[in-house]
Design an enzyme around this catalytic site. Sequence first.
Site, mmCIF file in Angstrom:
data_model
loop_
_atom_site.group_PDB
_atom_site.id
_atom_site.type_symbol
_atom_site.label_atom_id
_atom_site.label_comp_id
_atom_site.label_asym_id
_atom_site.label_seq_id
_atom_site.Cartn_x
_atom_site.Cartn_y
_atom_site.Cartn_z
ATOM 1 N N LYS A 51 0.842 -1.197 0.000
ATOM 2 C CA LYS A 51 0.000 0.000 0.000
ATOM 3 C C LYS A 51 0.876 1.244 0.000
ATOM 4 O O LYS A 51 0.644 2.185 -0.772
ATOM 5 C CB LYS A 51 -0.938 0.000 1.218
ATOM 6 N N GLN A 95 -4.675 -1.775 9.865
ATOM 7 C CA GLN A 95 -4.615 -3.108 9.259
ATOM 8 C C GLN A 95 -5.166 -4.169 10.207
ATOM 9 O O GLN A 95 -4.824 -4.222 11.384
ATOM 10 C CB GLN A 95 -3.147 -3.430 8.883
ATOM 11 N N ASP A 118 -11.569 2.352 4.450
ATOM 12 C CA ASP A 118 -11.860 0.917 4.462
ATOM 13 C C ASP A 118 -13.362 0.652 4.383
ATOM 14 O O ASP A 118 -13.781 -0.460 4.046
ATOM 15 C CB ASP A 118 -11.365 0.293 5.778
#
Length: 299
Positions: A51, A95, A118
């Site tokens: 990422k 994460q 997200d």
Amino acid sequence: MKLIDGKTVAEKIHEQTHASVQMLAKRGHRPGLAVILVGDNPASRTYVRKKAEQCAKLGFHSVKLELPENTSQGELLAHVATFNQDPEIHGILVQSPLPTHINEAKIVHAISPEKDVDGFHPINVAKLALEDPSGFIPCTPLGCRCLLLEYGVPISGANVVVLGRSMIVGKSLALLLMQRGSGGDATVTVAHSRTLHLETITRAADIVITAIGSPHFLQAKHVRDGAVVIDVGINRVEDASQKNGYRLVGDVDFENVAPKCSLITPVPGGVGPMTIAMLLSNTIKACCQIHGVQVLHST
Ligand code: GUN
């Protein structure tokens, strides 16, 4: 049988994102993404590195915060609060999975919904269910839909079976594909570990999407001839012939299922690259919404 090339589609999305970054730059804005990793789960480490690399390539402002496994919930909440206030940050991603002493839901609730790229915050889950386009939709479901659209797979009216009911993938994907309008209007069935007569259900599907985390789960008997199969699973299986001791496989018994399909995603190189592309695309959307500007491209 034709392979769905997620890498190539992701590259195309990255090009559009890059064009959006340049348009935003002309107006004095630079999209910023903060990624927080707690502990040293090797798979998570790889995802976070990828990422950050892609952010750098496309000209994003990117902050990678790596915290030790014993980070307290309070400390993590404090970091989230700092990023919520940071005007250079438009997207925040923590994460998953987090260490077990941290309540993941508490952390997700603490992320500002405007920066929740997200799409895990309850406000964004509700917006997805309500079909409110200002919300953020989880990246993996967006990636799956994008692949179907790119390959011209009819979604409207199709029988789609989603295997798995996680919030990150299965449930969100079901909501997404049954939305009204382009890229939606599917007839969606969500199957899971308690589903009876799975084979009968999946054999009726035009599109089967697996998101269960179980290698070789979906077998040839589960799919009808000509079906489209999207494999979201990324499982590490031991393989002494590989230099790192493992290889990646999906949830699909690819060798036996692929010959029956009209289209199928490989693992790796299918859905995986799309997830990062959608994350950066969501960050462009966050940047635009926060600054009240518009660019051509958005998820
Ligand atoms: N872990 C696996 N997939 C994801 C994802 O899409 N977002 C976050 N935050 N963690 C993940």
